[in-house]
Design a protein around this motif. Sequence first.
Motif, PDB file in Angstrom:
ATOM      1  N   GLU A 139     -27.696  -1.267  11.228  1.00 63.20           N
ATOM      2  CA  GLU A 139     -27.458  -0.675  12.785  1.00 63.20           C
ATOM      3  C   GLU A 139     -26.059  -0.045  12.999  1.00 63.20           C
ATOM      4  O   GLU A 139     -25.969   0.954  13.799  1.00 63.20           O
ATOM      5  N   GLN A 140     -25.076  -0.813  12.638  1.00 64.72           N
ATOM      6  CA  GLN A 140     -23.886  -0.167  12.529  1.00 64.72           C
ATOM      7  C   GLN A 140     -23.704   1.307  11.870  1.00 64.72           C
ATOM      8  O   GLN A 140     -22.860   2.041  12.303  1.00 64.72           O
ATOM      9  N   CYS A 141     -24.178   1.207  10.691  1.00 67.19           N
ATOM     10  CA  CYS A 141     -24.223   2.580   9.997  1.00 67.19           C
ATOM     11  C   CYS A 141     -25.060   3.670  11.005  1.00 67.19           C
ATOM     12  O   CYS A 141     -24.233   4.816  10.899  1.00 67.19           O
ATOM     13  N   ARG A 142     -26.075   3.496  11.662  1.00 60.83           N
ATOM     14  CA  ARG A 142     -26.656   4.408  12.426  1.00 60.83           C
ATOM     15  C   ARG A 142     -25.715   4.877  13.554  1.00 60.83           C
ATOM     16  O   ARG A 142     -25.479   6.135  14.171  1.00 60.83           O
ATOM     17  N   ASN A 143     -25.209   3.766  14.192  1.00 61.02           N
ATOM     18  CA  ASN A 143     -24.063   3.972  15.429  1.00 61.02           C
ATOM     19  C   ASN A 143     -22.946   4.883  15.011  1.00 61.02           C
ATOM     20  O   ASN A 143     -22.178   5.870  15.673  1.00 61.02           O
ATOM     21  N   LYS A 144     -22.630   4.706  13.710  1.00 61.55           N
ATOM     22  CA  LYS A 144     -21.343   5.564  13.188  1.00 61.55           C
ATOM     23  C   LYS A 144     -22.014   6.842  12.743  1.00 61.55           C
ATOM     24  O   LYS A 144     -20.989   7.570  12.179  1.00 61.55           O
ATOM     25  N   ASN A 145     -23.096   7.320  12.777  1.00 61.40           N
ATOM     26  CA  ASN A 145     -23.699   8.502  12.203  1.00 61.40           C
ATOM     27  C   ASN A 145     -23.635   8.736  10.407  1.00 61.40           C
ATOM     28  O   ASN A 145     -23.425   9.468  10.043  1.00 61.40           O
ATOM     29  N   MET A 146     -23.490   7.346  10.006  1.00 61.08           N
ATOM     30  CA  MET A 146     -23.643   7.448   8.404  1.00 61.08           C
ATOM     31  C   MET A 146     -24.880   7.964   7.922  1.00 61.08           C
ATOM     32  O   MET A 146     -26.052   7.582   8.423  1.00 61.08           O
ATOM     33  N   PRO A 147     -24.826   8.905   7.129  1.00 56.21           N
ATOM     34  CA  PRO A 147     -26.200   9.844   6.650  1.00 56.21           C
ATOM     35  C   PRO A 147     -27.072   8.707   6.174  1.00 56.21           C
ATOM     36  O   PRO A 147     -26.890   7.881   5.482  1.00 56.21           O
ATOM     37  N   LYS A 148     -28.432   8.910   6.433  1.00 58.55           N
ATOM     38  CA  LYS A 148     -29.531   7.996   6.153  1.00 58.55           C
ATOM     39  C   LYS A 148     -29.768   8.122   4.675  1.00 58.55           C
ATOM     40  O   LYS A 148     -29.875   6.730   3.850  1.00 58.55           O
ATOM     41  N   ALA A 149     -29.378   9.121   3.744  1.00 55.24           N
ATOM     42  CA  ALA A 149     -29.543   9.192   2.344  1.00 55.24           C
ATOM     43  C   ALA A 149     -28.469   8.240   1.592  1.00 55.24           C
ATOM     44  O   ALA A 149     -28.752   7.501   0.740  1.00 55.24           O
ATOM     45  N   SER A 150     -27.230   8.311   2.143  1.00 57.87           N
ATOM     46  CA  SER A 150     -26.130   7.273   1.824  1.00 57.87           C
ATOM     47  C   SER A 150     -26.470   5.966   1.979  1.00 57.87           C
ATOM     48  O   SER A 150     -26.187   5.127   1.134  1.00 57.87           O
ATOM     49  N   VAL A 151     -26.988   5.677   3.022  1.00 55.63           N
ATOM     50  CA  VAL A 151     -27.603   4.124   3.337  1.00 55.63           C
ATOM     51  C   VAL A 151     -28.365   3.500   2.503  1.00 55.63           C
ATOM     52  O   VAL A 151     -28.293   2.707   1.614  1.00 55.63           O
ATOM     53  N   GLU A 152     -29.468   4.605   2.066  1.00 53.34           N
ATOM     54  CA  GLU A 152     -30.309   4.243   1.189  1.00 53.34           C
ATOM     55  C   GLU A 152     -29.923   4.117   0.019  1.00 53.34           C
ATOM     56  O   GLU A 152     -30.370   3.150  -1.285  1.00 53.34           O
ATOM     57  N   ALA A 153     -29.090   5.100  -0.503  1.00 54.10           N
ATOM     58  CA  ALA A 153     -28.333   5.168  -1.966  1.00 54.10           C
ATOM     59  C   ALA A 153     -27.736   3.848  -1.932  1.00 54.10           C
ATOM     60  O   ALA A 153     -27.731   3.047  -3.294  1.00 54.10           O
ATOM     61  N   ALA A 154     -26.892   3.261  -1.029  1.00 56.78           N
ATOM     62  CA  ALA A 154     -26.156   2.118  -1.120  1.00 56.78           C
ATOM     63  C   ALA A 154     -26.966   0.906  -1.338  1.00 56.78           C
ATOM     64  O   ALA A 154     -26.570   0.008  -2.163  1.00 56.78           O
ATOM     65  N   ILE A 155     -28.138   0.848  -0.726  1.00 53.85           N
ATOM     66  CA  ILE A 155     -28.931  -0.357  -0.866  1.00 53.85           C
ATOM     67  C   ILE A 155     -29.653  -0.438  -2.280  1.00 53.85           C
ATOM     68  O   ILE A 155     -29.586  -1.349  -2.729  1.00 53.85           O
ATOM     69  N   LYS A 156     -30.066   0.835  -2.683  1.00 61.02           N
ATOM     70  CA  LYS A 156     -30.592   1.120  -4.329  1.00 61.02           C
ATOM     71  C   LYS A 156     -29.563   0.641  -5.172  1.00 61.02           C
ATOM     72  O   LYS A 156     -29.849  -0.137  -6.175  1.00 61.02           O
ATOM     73  N   SER A 157     -28.513   1.115  -4.881  1.00 61.56           N
ATOM     74  CA  SER A 157     -27.179   0.887  -6.156  1.00 61.56           C
ATOM     75  C   SER A 157     -26.858  -0.616  -6.214  1.00 61.56           C
ATOM     76  O   SER A 157     -26.195  -0.997  -7.130  1.00 61.56           O
ATOM     77  N   ALA A 158     -26.836  -1.227  -4.847  1.00 65.24           N
ATOM     78  CA  ALA A 158     -26.370  -2.586  -4.876  1.00 65.24           C
ATOM     79  C   ALA A 158     -26.995  -3.581  -5.856  1.00 65.24           C
ATOM     80  O   ALA A 158     -26.521  -4.513  -6.526  1.00 65.24           O
ATOM     81  N   GLU A 159     -28.427  -3.443  -6.176  1.00 64.51           N
ATOM     82  CA  GLU A 159     -28.940  -4.254  -6.894  1.00 64.51           C
ATOM     83  C   GLU A 159     -28.818  -3.873  -8.559  1.00 64.51           C
ATOM     84  O   GLU A 159     -28.763  -4.878  -9.235  1.00 64.51           O
ATOM     85  N   LYS A 160     -28.445  -2.433  -8.673  1.00 64.92           N
ATOM     86  CA  LYS A 160     -28.063  -2.039  -9.973  1.00 64.92           C
ATOM     87  C   LYS A 160     -26.667  -2.120 -10.487  1.00 64.92           C
ATOM     88  O   LYS A 160     -26.550  -1.837 -11.388  1.00 64.92           O
ATOM     89  N   SER A 161     -25.924  -2.305  -9.504  1.00 67.88           N
ATOM     90  CA  SER A 161     -24.531  -1.986  -9.622  1.00 67.88           C
ATOM     91  C   SER A 161     -24.026  -3.356 -10.696  1.00 67.88           C
ATOM     92  O   SER A 161     -24.595  -4.373 -10.661  1.00 67.88           O
ATOM     93  N   LYS A 162     -23.197  -2.778 -11.374  1.00 70.82           N
ATOM     94  CA  LYS A 162     -22.262  -4.066 -12.420  1.00 70.82           C
ATOM     95  C   LYS A 162     -21.756  -5.367 -11.550  1.00 70.82           C
ATOM     96  O   LYS A 162     -21.394  -4.989 -10.087  1.00 70.82           O
ATOM     97  N   PRO A 163     -21.705  -6.479 -12.084  1.00 68.83           N
ATOM     98  CA  PRO A 163     -21.460  -7.442 -11.236  1.00 68.83           C
ATOM     99  C   PRO A 163     -19.796  -7.297 -10.785  1.00 68.83           C
ATOM    100  O   PRO A 163     -19.110  -7.050 -11.231  1.00 68.83           O
ATOM    101  N   ALA A 164     -19.584  -7.734  -9.260  1.00 67.46           N
ATOM    102  CA  ALA A 164     -18.430  -7.534  -8.752  1.00 67.46           C
ATOM    103  C   ALA A 164     -18.269  -8.831  -8.069  1.00 67.46           C
ATOM    104  O   ALA A 164     -18.989  -9.572  -7.513  1.00 67.46           O
ATOM    105  N   SER A 165     -17.119  -9.153  -8.064  1.00 68.70           N
ATOM    106  CA  SER A 165     -16.368 -10.503  -7.057  1.00 68.70           C
ATOM    107  C   SER A 165     -16.148 -10.195  -5.855  1.00 68.70           C
ATOM    108  O   SER A 165     -15.271  -9.228  -5.745  1.00 68.70           O
ATOM    109  N   GLN A 166     -16.467 -11.362  -4.802  1.00 66.27           N
ATOM    110  CA  GLN A 166     -15.878 -11.171  -3.683  1.00 66.27           C
ATOM    111  C   GLN A 166     -14.859 -12.299  -3.469  1.00 66.27           C
ATOM    112  O   GLN A 166     -15.130 -13.239  -3.643  1.00 66.27           O
TER     113      GLN A 166
END
Length: 296
Positions: free
Chosen positions: A109-136
Motif C-alpha cells: 500500500e505504501q508503494c502505491r501511495n508513493k507511485n512506485m511502478p507496479k513492475a518494480s514491486v512485482e519484481a521485488a516480490i519475485k526476486s525476494a524468494e530467489k535472492s541469495k541469503p542476507a542477514s537482517q
Amino acid sequence: MAAVVRPFRALCPRALSTVCGSCPPPGVTTVLPASCVLYPARRSPARTLHLCPSLCAGHNKWSKVKHIKGPKDEARGRMFMKFTMLIRIAVKEGGPNPELNLNLAHLLEQCRNKNMPKASVEAAIKSAEKSKPASQQMLEVRGPGGCLLLIEVLTDNNSRTQQDIKKIISKNGGIWSDGARHNFEKRGVVVVPAKDTTTERALELAIEAGAEDVHETEDEEEQSVLKFICDMKELKKMRTSLEQLGLHIISAGFEFVPRRVLALDEDQINSALNLIEALNDCAEVVRVWDNIQAHS
C-alpha cells in the motif's frame, strides 16, 4: 556568390567584424549562409544585431533540471530501493501472499501511495524468494547530543557493511552504543495527514479508535502527518476504526517507537540530521529510528 561578397566587404568591414568577431585575413573569401540575402542599405550599411532572451533559456532550464529534478530523482530512486529491501524482508518473514502477510500488504500500500511502478514491486516480490541469503541486523548508535539511533540493516556481507557504517558514524560525530535498542519498542503505527485534523480532534480520534498515543511529525516530503500508535496486534483494528471515522490513511505498519525522547539544541539537531541522512544514503541501511524530540 564571391562577386556579391567582395563589394559588401568593402562597404561594411566593421559590421562583419562585429558579427564574426574579427575580419578574415586579406585574400580569404567569406562564404555567407544561403539563407542570408544581402540588400544595399539606404541609410547605413550595417544593421544592429538583437539577441532574443528566449534563445538563452536553455542553460537556465538545464540548471533547474540538474539542481532540482536531479536530486529529486535520486531521492526517489533511493526510496524505491528501500522499499525493495523492505519487501524482501517481509517476504522472507511471512511469504509472498499479501492476504496472509499483513506486513507485506502494508508495504504494498505504501508503494502505491508513493507511485512506485507496479513492475518494480512485482519484481521485488519475485526476486525476494530467489535472492541469495542476507542477514537482517539492528545496529545501536549514540549520535550528537546523546541522541540514540537504531539502524536496520540488510546485507550479505556483515563485515563490509559494519565497516562502511562505522566510517559514517565516526565522520559525523557518533559512536557505537550497546543497549540503545532498549529505548525503543516495536509498535503498530497508522499515519494520516495532519492538515485535515486539529490536535484536539486527533486526541479525541485516538481515544475513539483505541490508540495508545498520537504524535505529530513530518514525513520525508516535509508534510505534517499524525501517527496513531497501538499494539502490533491491534494495528488492523485501529486502521479500520480510523477509516470509519473519516480519516484518509497514508500508511500503516510496524515501527520502532522511542520510549523516551530527547530534546536537542539547534546545532545538535543539525549534526544529528546530517548523520541520519548519511546513514540513509548507505545502500545496506533499510531504516533509521531516533529518539529526537520533534519541534512544533
